[in-house]
Design a protein around this motif. Structure first.
Motif, short mmCIF file in Angstrom:
data_model
loop_
_atom_site.label_atom_id
_atom_site.label_comp_id
_atom_site.label_asym_id
_atom_site.label_seq_id
_atom_site.Cartn_x
_atom_site.Cartn_y
_atom_site.Cartn_z
N UNK A 85 -9.55 42.63 39.70
CA UNK A 85 -8.58 42.77 40.81
C UNK A 85 -7.93 41.43 41.17
N UNK A 86 -7.62 40.61 40.15
CA UNK A 86 -6.95 39.34 40.39
C UNK A 86 -7.86 38.22 40.78
N UNK A 87 -9.17 38.49 40.97
CA UNK A 87 -10.13 37.46 41.34
C UNK A 87 -10.92 37.09 40.09
N UNK A 88 -11.08 35.80 39.78
CA UNK A 88 -11.82 35.36 38.61
C UNK A 88 -12.78 34.26 38.99
N UNK A 89 -13.85 34.13 38.19
CA UNK A 89 -14.85 33.11 38.43
C UNK A 89 -15.52 32.78 37.10
N UNK A 90 -16.01 31.57 36.96
CA UNK A 90 -16.71 31.14 35.76
C UNK A 90 -16.24 29.78 35.29
N UNK A 91 -16.92 29.28 34.25
CA UNK A 91 -16.64 27.93 33.74
C UNK A 91 -15.61 27.91 32.61
N UNK A 92 -15.07 29.02 32.28
CA UNK A 92 -14.14 29.09 31.16
C UNK A 92 -12.71 28.92 31.63
N UNK A 93 -11.91 28.18 30.82
CA UNK A 93 -10.50 27.95 31.13
C UNK A 93 -9.72 29.23 30.83
N UNK A 144 -16.58 32.39 25.69
CA UNK A 144 -16.05 31.46 24.69
C UNK A 144 -17.23 30.71 24.06
N UNK A 145 -17.37 30.79 22.74
CA UNK A 145 -18.46 30.15 22.04
C UNK A 145 -17.89 29.20 20.97
N UNK A 146 -18.55 28.08 20.74
CA UNK A 146 -18.05 27.13 19.71
C UNK A 146 -18.16 27.74 18.31
N UNK A 147 -17.15 27.48 17.52
CA UNK A 147 -17.12 27.97 16.14
C UNK A 147 -17.19 26.81 15.15
#
Length: 457
Positions: A85-93, A144-147
């Protein structure tokens, strides 16, 4: 381009195509397998982490709940983003999430995509969470995980593919060199043997190795060379027998010819006192005896050339004096240009034979006036004999110095022996000189004699 180089290039091209086909196909299959497995593992791991959060409450999550969800699914090496609903949270860009991936996740499916970020390659996995009862919620989770490790493995595969291809190329070139050496050695031996055969070494043979096509060629060459050696030997034996026969007959004829010449000389002195028919017969016998004597002498001279016994009696002579004496003794009516003071070391008897034959041929077969000129050019003595006749036909020029050659096949015989020009040519060669026949631009035949002034042999 040599055959060795063509073989090397063919093997190199074949090895490159094979290496590209095998290594390239192996690299592509291994890369796709590694990438697919990494993506599948990442999707499964993310799905498992998300499933551990079920069931979600039916009420819309707040920012704290989204932060808690993102922290649960991120793991140690990655980052996560939870939004609703337009609200986001976390360490990912959020900027790494592409519109294509957002559209796929919004439709309720699990999606993933490799994206560049921070100087590396990352795998972004997204899905929509469910609430109690299995209904889709408004919460979307992106991980998001490193590849990088997978990229390193793929790069290592690429390096290995290049190394294997390069090693294969070197191995192919080495095999090509050995193959070319094995194939070309018989070819070189065949070339050397053919060259020796062309130089007159009829004993030249090629070693036969193995039972392949090259061995068959070598066997055929040896058989041909043996047959040629046999036939040439037979021809040489027959030629030697013929020369010996001519020499023997010529020498045997000299004694009766000497007696006949003495008799005909007596008859010639008495021809004026003989009645008409008897006088004509005496003159005919005398003339034909002289012709036969000239023919026998020419044959003896030719046999000396063929046997290699002809030798020069060199002397320092005045060339103009020798040529003048030749013309005077034989009664030749010619126009002579003979500057005095031209001296050369040569055989005067053989020079007399050359000039006499050339001038006599010009008077018999050409037309007057016949000219004889003497000059010096490029440290060589040059004597030219020219007539004003029709010249020599083009088909006659290559054979004019051949023995017994007749330009007119309809002419049964002539006053000459048919050996005069051949003997002149042999005498010129004996002096290390040349005798050339040609036609003058204005008409008439031209014979050019060139002899070294020093008479070196």
């Amino acid at each position: 381009m040599t055959l060795r180089l063509r073989l090397l290039l063919a093997f190199a091209f074949l090895s490159i195509v094979t290496a590209v086909a095998v290594s390239g196909a192996g690299y592509v299959r291994a890369r796709d397998a590694i990438v697919q497995r990494a993506q599948d593992n990442a999707v499964i791991e993310t799905t498992n982490r998300v499933e551990q959060l079920y069931p979600l409450p039916a009420r819309p999550p707040d920012s704290a709940a989204l932060e808690r969800i993102a922290g649960k699914v991120s793991g140690r090496e990655g980052a996560a983003l939870a939004q609703a609903n337009g609200v986001s949270a976390g360490s990912m860009d959020p900027s790494v999430i592409t519109p294509e991936l957002r559209s796929l996740v919004s439709s309720g499916r699990v999606g993933w995509q490799r994206v560049p970020y921070g100087g590396g390659v990352w795998l972004v996995v997204g899905m929509r969470m469910q609430v109690s009862g299995g209904a889709p919620s408004d919460v979307e989770v992106y991980v998001m995980r490193p590849f990088s490790s997978e990229i390193e493995v793929v790069s290592e595969l690429a390096r290995n593919a290049w190394l294997i291809g390069g090693a294969g190329l070197l191995l192919a070139l080495g095999m090509a060199f050995l193959a070319a050496r094995g194939v070309l050695r018989p070819v070189r031996e065949l070339q050397v043997a053919a060259w020796r055969l062309g130089q007159g070494d009829l004993a030249a043979r090629v070693p036969v190795r193995g039972r392949d096509e090259l061995a068959a060629v070598a066997t055929t060459f040896n058989s041909t060379a043996s047959s040629l050696e046999h036939h040439v030997g037979e021809l040489r034996r027959m030629e030697a027998d013929a020369r010996r026969f001519v020499a023997d007959v010529s020498h045997e004829l000299r004694t009766p010819l000497a007696a006949m010449t003495a008799v005909t000389d007596v008859l010639d002195a008495e021809t004026a006192a003989l009645p008409g028919v008897a006088g004509q017969a005496a003159r005919l016998v005398n003339r034909e005896t002289q012709n036969l004597t000239r023919l026998v002498n020419d044959l003896i001279e030719v046999t000396r050339f063929d046997s290699g016994t002809a030798a020069l009696a060199l002397d320092d002579v005045d060339v103009a004096e020798v040529v003048s004496r030749t013309l005077r003794m034989r009664g030749f009516e010619v126009t002579a240009t003979l500057p005095s003071g031209v001296r050369a070391r040569l055989d005067p008897r053989r020079l007399d034979v050359i000039v006499a034959n050339l001038v006599g041929n010009a008077l018999r077969h050409g037309a007057p006036p016949v000219t004889v000129s003497l000059s010096v050019a490029d440290s060589s003595l040059v004597i030219e004999v020219a007539d004003s006749g029709p010249g020599l036909p083009a088909e006659v020029l290559p054979h004019v110095f051949a023995r017994f050659y007749k330009a007119d096949s309809a002419r049964g015989r002539s006053e000459g022996s048919g050996l005069g020009l051949a003997i002149a040519w042999e005498n010129a060669r004996l002096h290390d000189g040349t005798l050339i026949a040609a036609n003058r631009p204005g008409g008439g035949a031209l014979f050019t004699l060139r002899l070294p002034l020093g008479g070196e042999r």
